[in-house]
Design a protein around this motif. Structure first.
Motif, PDB file in Angstrom:
ATOM      1  N   ILE A  13      11.741   9.202  -3.994  1.00 30.76           N
ATOM      2  CA  ILE A  13      11.609   8.623  -2.648  1.00 30.76           C
ATOM      3  C   ILE A  13      10.769   9.536  -1.754  1.00 30.76           C
ATOM      4  CG2 ILE A  13      12.867   7.956  -0.558  1.00 30.76           C
ATOM      5  CD1 ILE A  13      13.042   5.902  -2.837  1.00 30.76           C
ATOM      6  N   SER A  14      10.979  10.827  -1.876  1.00 24.07           N
ATOM      7  CA  SER A  14      10.203  11.783  -1.069  1.00 24.07           C
ATOM      8  C   SER A  14       8.724  11.785  -1.420  1.00 24.07           C
ATOM      9  CB  SER A  14      10.768  13.197  -1.234  1.00 24.07           C
ATOM     10  OG  SER A  14      12.065  13.270  -0.709  1.00 24.07           O
ATOM     11  N   SER A  15       8.398  11.383  -2.641  1.00 26.70           N
ATOM     12  CA  SER A  15       6.997  11.398  -3.083  1.00 26.70           C
ATOM     13  C   SER A  15       6.217  10.160  -2.639  1.00 26.70           C
ATOM     14  CB  SER A  15       6.921  11.517  -4.607  1.00 26.70           C
ATOM     15  OG  SER A  15       7.273  10.295  -5.256  1.00 26.70           O
ATOM     16  N   LEU A  16       6.906   9.134  -2.150  1.00 23.52           N
ATOM     17  CA  LEU A  16       6.240   7.901  -1.728  1.00 23.52           C
ATOM     18  C   LEU A  16       5.397   8.140  -0.478  1.00 23.52           C
ATOM     19  CD1 LEU A  16       9.168   5.340  -2.132  1.00 23.52           C
ATOM     20  CD2 LEU A  16       7.330   5.823  -3.756  1.00 23.52           C
ATOM     21  N   GLU A  17       4.179   7.591  -0.474  1.00 17.67           N
ATOM     22  CA  GLU A  17       3.273   7.742   0.660  1.00 17.67           C
ATOM     23  C   GLU A  17       2.516   6.438   0.896  1.00 17.67           C
ATOM     24  OE1 GLU A  17       0.554  10.864  -0.234  1.00 17.67           O
ATOM     25  OE2 GLU A  17       2.058  12.444  -0.033  1.00 17.67           O
ATOM     26  N   LYS A  18       2.148   6.212   2.141  1.00 15.65           N
ATOM     27  CA  LYS A  18       1.251   5.092   2.459  1.00 15.65           C
ATOM     28  C   LYS A  18      -0.121   5.417   1.885  1.00 15.65           C
ATOM     29  CE  LYS A  18       1.545   1.887   4.928  1.00 15.65           C
ATOM     30  NZ  LYS A  18       1.756   0.478   4.549  1.00 15.65           N
ATOM     31  N   GLU A  52      -1.882   8.400  -9.909  1.00 14.10           N
ATOM     32  CA  GLU A  52      -1.166   7.859  -8.769  1.00 14.10           C
ATOM     33  C   GLU A  52      -0.922   6.379  -9.029  1.00 14.10           C
ATOM     34  OE1 GLU A  52      -1.822   9.211  -4.406  1.00 14.10           O
ATOM     35  OE2 GLU A  52      -3.113   7.475  -4.756  1.00 14.10           O
ATOM     36  N   GLN A  53       0.291   5.931  -8.750  1.00 17.37           N
ATOM     37  CA  GLN A  53       0.657   4.542  -9.009  1.00 17.37           C
ATOM     38  C   GLN A  53       1.082   3.855  -7.717  1.00 17.37           C
ATOM     39  OE1 GLN A  53       0.086   3.192 -11.971  1.00 17.37           O
ATOM     40  NE2 GLN A  53      -0.651   5.199 -12.607  1.00 17.37           N
ATOM     41  N   VAL A  54       1.025   2.528  -7.723  1.00 20.15           N
ATOM     42  CA  VAL A  54       1.400   1.727  -6.567  1.00 20.15           C
ATOM     43  C   VAL A  54       2.820   1.204  -6.759  1.00 20.15           C
ATOM     44  CG1 VAL A  54       0.865  -0.378  -5.252  1.00 20.15           C
ATOM     45  CG2 VAL A  54      -0.989   1.038  -6.168  1.00 20.15           C
ATOM     46  N   LEU A  55       3.604   1.245  -5.696  1.00 15.23           N
ATOM     47  CA  LEU A  55       4.953   0.684  -5.704  1.00 15.23           C
ATOM     48  C   LEU A  55       4.928  -0.609  -4.902  1.00 15.23           C
ATOM     49  CD1 LEU A  55       7.979   0.987  -6.382  1.00 15.23           C
ATOM     50  CD2 LEU A  55       8.221   2.174  -4.190  1.00 15.23           C
ATOM     51  N   SER A  56       5.368  -1.702  -5.513  1.00 18.85           N
ATOM     52  CA  SER A  56       5.365  -2.990  -4.815  1.00 18.85           C
ATOM     53  C   SER A  56       6.759  -3.433  -4.391  1.00 18.85           C
ATOM     54  CB  SER A  56       4.742  -4.077  -5.689  1.00 18.85           C
ATOM     55  OG  SER A  56       3.378  -3.809  -5.879  1.00 18.85           O
ATOM     56  N   ASP A  73       0.799  -1.226   0.000  1.00 20.51           N
ATOM     57  CA  ASP A  73       0.000   0.000   0.000  1.00 20.51           C
ATOM     58  C   ASP A  73       0.835   1.280   0.000  1.00 20.51           C
ATOM     59  OD1 ASP A  73      -2.300  -1.593   0.035  1.00 20.51           O
ATOM     60  OD2 ASP A  73      -2.308  -1.665   2.223  1.00 20.51           O
ATOM     61  N   VAL A  74       1.843   1.349  -0.865  1.00 18.87           N
ATOM     62  CA  VAL A  74       2.629   2.567  -1.041  1.00 18.87           C
ATOM     63  C   VAL A  74       2.359   3.098  -2.443  1.00 18.87           C
ATOM     64  CG1 VAL A  74       4.989   3.467  -1.265  1.00 18.87           C
ATOM     65  CG2 VAL A  74       4.395   1.975   0.637  1.00 18.87           C
ATOM     66  N   VAL A  75       2.123   4.393  -2.535  1.00 17.35           N
ATOM     67  CA  VAL A  75       1.803   5.026  -3.816  1.00 17.35           C
ATOM     68  C   VAL A  75       2.731   6.206  -4.069  1.00 17.35           C
ATOM     69  CG1 VAL A  75      -0.619   4.327  -3.791  1.00 17.35           C
ATOM     70  CG2 VAL A  75       0.037   6.512  -2.762  1.00 17.35           C
ATOM     71  N   TYR A  76       2.758   6.627  -5.328  1.00 18.31           N
ATOM     72  CA  TYR A  76       3.514   7.815  -5.727  1.00 18.31           C
ATOM     73  C   TYR A  76       2.755   8.487  -6.858  1.00 18.31           C
ATOM     74  CZ  TYR A  76       5.135   4.702  -9.443  1.00 18.31           C
ATOM     75  OH  TYR A  76       5.185   3.816 -10.491  1.00 18.31           O
ATOM     76  N   PRO A  77       2.873   9.817  -6.970  1.00 19.60           N
ATOM     77  CA  PRO A  77       2.168  10.533  -8.034  1.00 19.60           C
ATOM     78  C   PRO A  77       2.973  10.544  -9.331  1.00 19.60           C
ATOM     79  CG  PRO A  77       3.275  12.097  -6.626  1.00 19.60           C
ATOM     80  CD  PRO A  77       3.517  10.713  -6.026  1.00 19.60           C
ATOM     81  N   LEU A  78       2.283  10.734 -10.433  1.00 20.84           N
ATOM     82  CA  LEU A  78       2.923  10.968 -11.723  1.00 20.84           C
ATOM     83  C   LEU A  78       2.949  12.472 -11.956  1.00 20.84           C
ATOM     84  CD1 LEU A  78       1.193   8.280 -13.980  1.00 20.84           C
ATOM     85  CD2 LEU A  78       3.367   8.113 -12.782  1.00 20.84           C
ATOM     86  N   LEU A  79       4.035  12.972 -12.531  1.00 13.96           N
ATOM     87  CA  LEU A  79       4.093  14.390 -12.890  1.00 13.96           C
ATOM     88  C   LEU A  79       3.374  14.632 -14.206  1.00 13.96           C
ATOM     89  CD1 LEU A  79       7.741  15.386 -11.902  1.00 13.96           C
ATOM     90  CD2 LEU A  79       5.633  15.636 -10.583  1.00 13.96           C
ATOM     91  N   GLU A  80       3.256  13.571 -15.005  1.00 13.18           N
ATOM     92  CA  GLU A  80       2.513  13.627 -16.263  1.00 13.18           C
ATOM     93  C   GLU A  80       1.293  12.738 -16.119  1.00 13.18           C
ATOM     94  OE1 GLU A  80       6.166  14.139 -19.421  1.00 13.18           O
ATOM     95  OE2 GLU A  80       5.400  12.144 -19.050  1.00 13.18           O
ATOM     96  N   SER A  81       0.176  13.236 -16.530  1.00 12.90           N
ATOM     97  CA  SER A  81      -1.070  12.484 -16.405  1.00 12.90           C
ATOM     98  C   SER A  81      -1.100  11.319 -17.387  1.00 12.90           C
ATOM     99  CB  SER A  81      -2.242  13.430 -16.669  1.00 12.90           C
ATOM    100  OG  SER A  81      -3.455  12.753 -16.536  1.00 12.90           O
ATOM    101  N   ASN A  82      -1.658  10.192 -16.930  1.00  9.79           N
ATOM    102  CA  ASN A  82      -1.915   9.092 -17.850  1.00  9.79           C
ATOM    103  C   ASN A  82      -3.409   8.804 -17.845  1.00  9.79           C
ATOM    104  OD1 ASN A  82      -2.606   7.270 -15.784  1.00  9.79           O
ATOM    105  ND2 ASN A  82      -0.844   5.963 -16.085  1.00  9.79           N
TER     106      ASN A  82
END
Length: 173
Positions: A162-167, A72-76, A58-67
């Motif tokens: 790394i700073s953009s990662l959030e629960k 927002e995407q999930v990091l596994s 359950d860690v996510v990060y934003p995209l600077l470019e929209s898709n």
């Protein structure tokens, strides 16, 4: 204490092999840099030595470019120095090198097979990108300016990533 320790602790990650990898990291790094034809950026190398082979729930990060799917995407899993493992950095480089732009090193993935990639050379060296595999286009060396439509900018540096990662917050409240 390394500079990523506080962020990683807040994200509640864990080593996929239940411990930090134990191997000759200098030899592994030398082999990886020979394979990719470039030195690893210092910030990424610091992270790799401390958190390669690290997973998150359950860690996510934003995209600077929209898709088209989600901003927002999930990091596994962050790939690491795990020879013989499906999350090995060199193994994933070889698996994807003909499918992603030639200056990309896949460094992490989500549960769906999408990648987080580090640009290892060019004007955007050290930028981080999201590669959406199910929108994959054929990548060839003639594509010098711009990236295919399946690539989205995430961060302009590894530290910014790394700073953009959030629960991921529960919506059940």
């Amino acid at each position: 204490m390394n500079k990523y320790q506080q962020n990683i602790k807040l994200l509640e990650g864990y080593y996929i092999r239940n411990q930090k990898p134990k191997l000759d990291s200098s030899e592994y790094i030398k082999n990886l840099e020979n394979e990719i034809g470039n030195d690893l950026p210092a910030n990424y190398l610091d992270f790799l030595l401390n958190y390669g082979g690290f997973a998150f729930t359950d860690v996510v990060y934003p995209l600077l470019e929209s898709n088209e799917v989600d901003d927002e995407q999930v990091l596994s899993v962050c790939f690491g120095m795990l020879p013989g493992d499906s999350y090995d950095l060199i193994r994933n480089y070889h698996t994807f090198k003909d499918r992603i732009p030639p200056n990309f090193l896949p460094i992490a993935c989500d549960r769906m097979g999408n990648l987080v990639c580090l640009s290892i050379n060019g004007e955007d060296r050290e930028y981080i990108y999201f590669w959406q595999h199910d929108a994959e286009e054929i990548v060839d060396d003639s594509e010098k300016i711009g990236y295919p439509e399946d690539v989205y900018l995430v961060a302009q540096s590894f530290d910014e990533f790394i700073s953009s990662l959030e629960k991921l917050e529960d919506d059940d409240e």
